[in-house]
Design a protein around this motif. Structure first.
Motif, PDB file in Angstrom:
ATOM      1  N   GLN A  95       0.828  -1.192   0.000  1.00 49.27           N
ATOM      2  CA  GLN A  95       0.000   0.000   0.000  1.00 49.27           C
ATOM      3  C   GLN A  95       0.866   1.247   0.000  1.00 49.27           C
ATOM      4  O   GLN A  95       1.807   1.367   0.756  1.00 49.27           O
ATOM      5  N   GLU A 123      -2.274   6.327  -1.750  1.00 47.77           N
ATOM      6  CA  GLU A 123      -3.610   5.743  -1.811  1.00 47.77           C
ATOM      7  C   GLU A 123      -4.459   6.299  -0.680  1.00 47.77           C
ATOM      8  O   GLU A 123      -4.793   5.614   0.286  1.00 47.77           O
ATOM      9  N   LEU A 124      -4.831   7.552  -0.776  1.00 44.60           N
ATOM     10  CA  LEU A 124      -5.560   8.228   0.286  1.00 44.60           C
ATOM     11  C   LEU A 124      -6.950   8.622  -0.190  1.00 44.60           C
ATOM     12  O   LEU A 124      -7.094   9.297  -1.214  1.00 44.60           O
ATOM     13  N   ASP A 125      -7.969   8.214   0.546  1.00 38.90           N
ATOM     14  CA  ASP A 125      -9.342   8.608   0.269  1.00 38.90           C
ATOM     15  C   ASP A 125      -9.658   9.806   1.157  1.00 38.90           C
ATOM     16  O   ASP A 125      -9.882   9.661   2.366  1.00 38.90           O
ATOM     17  N   ASP A 133     -12.213  11.540   1.378  1.00 34.41           N
ATOM     18  CA  ASP A 133     -13.602  11.609   1.831  1.00 34.41           C
ATOM     19  C   ASP A 133     -13.890  10.616   2.958  1.00 34.41           C
ATOM     20  O   ASP A 133     -14.939  10.683   3.594  1.00 34.41           O
ATOM     21  N   GLU A 134     -12.947   9.728   3.199  1.00 30.40           N
ATOM     22  CA  GLU A 134     -13.129   8.705   4.226  1.00 30.40           C
ATOM     23  C   GLU A 134     -12.798   9.266   5.607  1.00 30.40           C
ATOM     24  O   GLU A 134     -11.770   9.911   5.808  1.00 30.40           O
ATOM     25  N   TYR A 144      -5.499  17.521   6.711  1.00 28.92           N
ATOM     26  CA  TYR A 144      -6.393  16.434   6.294  1.00 28.92           C
ATOM     27  C   TYR A 144      -7.590  16.406   7.245  1.00 28.92           C
ATOM     28  O   TYR A 144      -7.598  15.645   8.230  1.00 28.92           O
ATOM     29  N   ASN A 165     -10.375  15.078   7.231  1.00 27.60           N
ATOM     30  CA  ASN A 165     -11.090  13.810   7.389  1.00 27.60           C
ATOM     31  C   ASN A 165     -10.419  12.881   8.400  1.00 27.60           C
ATOM     32  O   ASN A 165     -10.960  11.826   8.731  1.00 27.60           O
ATOM     33  N   TRP A 200      -2.462   6.025   5.603  1.00 26.58           N
ATOM     34  CA  TRP A 200      -2.507   7.253   6.404  1.00 26.58           C
ATOM     35  C   TRP A 200      -1.366   7.287   7.423  1.00 26.58           C
ATOM     36  O   TRP A 200      -0.843   8.357   7.741  1.00 26.58           O
TER      37      TRP A 200
END
Length: 450
Positions: free
Chosen positions: A34, A38-40, A42-43, A70, A72, A347
């Motif tokens: 990973q 690879e960061l979402d 909206d999560e 960030y 979120n 993260w």
């Protein structure tokens, strides 16, 4: 502090926890594939990060700034003590529900056992994104490599093996202050101590019973007598994949032990030094009753609290060999890593990268944590550090530095093992050759176990 960093878990606990680590990590979901990209965004994410006692304000600032960047992400901190960090935290980091970012002292058995069990996520991508291969000094970057690449970062440094001295007592005893902070030779230091004793002044305070200061001095001596190739091998040969080309039972290791024995026999240290810890050894220096004390940049807060009636300055330990190779000894041990069972590996990687940014190195590590940065990309003359630390950093910038042997090799192989032997040698119970032979045998056994 180094005193706490030297108290590691007992052998039985290490073996028990290692078997648990292997079982726990077998089902790990983090993996090394990973990427921090690879960061979402909206999560909603809760990131659990370990911090150590006394560093809460520094990490709180980092967490606040990370959340601002960030929104979120919510950063949740778990505080561990210095003793937990080098002992019971091994089981926590290797469990099925670890924190996402863990505190890992890199010269400890905690790091060794986690690495052996593949319990940490390789973070070569973090190193690349943060340009750590360039921003760390070359020896530090090299010392942190594993077969799978780096699995941790160090976020701060300490400078140790510093001889703080009282200029007023030098003048009182008629002892000339060495030029450029450097004592010419071991014999010159012994002569200085003789003059101080003749004037009724304690020469050099050493916490000989601390469990670490006696062996510290090897870190200063070794680079002056070893070639670059020999030094590199001494720093890495505990790894069974590295060929042993510089055995411990020969030069240069024996030479450093002989030099240390000469200091003890020459009356350089205060009376009763082998029964004193670091705090006890420091006290007479703070009251103006001792000419010098072996310590580090972490003594500065003590200077500021003590209301001294003199202004300390610093010297470095003398060379055993080449005087041009007398360098500052740096400790890069307080690390951050990601357990393989973390639920938020991308993260966690981004958080570690954030900690290592020049912005956080200066604003958090230096300005709030009152520590020195781990990276070389911040100009020392622009950092808001005390004048003593600024002077030490300027010397590093001008002359270079060297990571100390006891601060790089695993604690169970290096400091924990060698310090009691050095104490016995200074008591006259062992010879330098006997100490070196035991260290060499320990090397063979350590390699076989790993």
């Amino acid at each position: 502090m180094r005193s706490r960093l030297s108290r590691l878990a007992g052998g039985g606990l290490v073996l028990l926890v290692t078997s648990q680590l292997v079982a726990a990590c077998a089902g790990g979901s983090g993996g090394s594939g990973q990427s921090s990209d690879e960061l979402d965004l909206d999560e909603e994410v809760t990131l659990t990060v370990q911090q150590q006692t006394s560093a809460e304000a520094m990490f709180a600032y980092i967490g606040e700034k990370f959340e601002e960047k960030y929104p979120n992400v919510t950063v949740k901190f778990e505080t561990i003590s210095q003793e937990q960090k080098v002992g019971s935290n091994l089981a926590v980091l290797g469990s099925s529900s670890p924190p996402d970012v863990g505190m890992i002292p890199l010269n400890s058995e905690v790091y060794t056992q986690l690495t052996n069990a593949d319990a940490l996520v390789p973070i070569s991508d973090v190193w690349a994104d943060a340009d750590l291969e360039t921003r760390y000094s070359a020896p530090v970057a090299a010392s942190m490599q594993t077969d799978d690449g780096p699995t941790a970062v160090v976020y701060s440094q300490l400078i140790y093996d510093v001889l703080w001295y009282n200029p007023d007592l030098f003048e009182q005893a008629g002892v000339e202050i060495p030029e450029d902070h450097r004592i010419e030779s071991v014999d010159a230091l012994i002569d200085m101590a003789t003059d101080f004793r003749a004037a009724g002044i304690a020469p050099l305070q050493l916490g000989g019973g601390s469990g670490y200061e006696a062996s510290w001095m090897l870190d200063a001596f070794l680079p002056t007598v070893a070639t670059e190739e020999e030094m590199a091998n001494l720093l890495t040969s505990h790894n069974p994949n590295v060929e042993i080309t510089t055995p411990y039972d020969g030069s240069p290791f024996v030479d450093t032990l002989e030099a240390l024995q000469a200091l003890g026999d020459g009356g350089v240290f205060q009376d009763g030094y082998l029964g004193q810890d670091a705090a006890t050894a420091l006290a007479p220096f703070l009251t103006g009753d001792a000419a010098m004390v072996l310590n580090g940049n972490f003594a500065v807060p003590e200077f500021e609290k003590a209301d001294l009636d003199f202004t300390p300055d610093w010297l470095l330990l003398p060379p055993v060999g080449d005087e041009s190779k007398v360098l500052q000894a740096q400790y890069f041990g307080d690390g951050l890593g990601i357990p393989v069972n973390s639920d938020a590996v991308p993260w966690a990687k981004k958080f570690i990268e954030f900690v290592m940014s020049d912005e956080m190195q200066e604003e958090a590590v230096v300005n709030i944590g009152k520590l020195l940065p781990a990276v070389t990309s911040l100009p020392s003359d622009e950092l808001a550090v005390d004048s003593w630390s600024a002077s030490l950093l300027a010397d590093i910038e001008a002359n270079g530095s060297a990571p100390g042997w006891t601060s790089v090799v695993p604690g169970g192989f290096g400091q924990q093992f060698i310090d009691p032997l050095v104490q016995q040698m200074l008591q006259g119970e062992l010879t330098p050759d006997e100490v070196a032979e035991q260290q060499q045998q320990h090397l063979i056994e350590f390699r076989d176990k790993n």
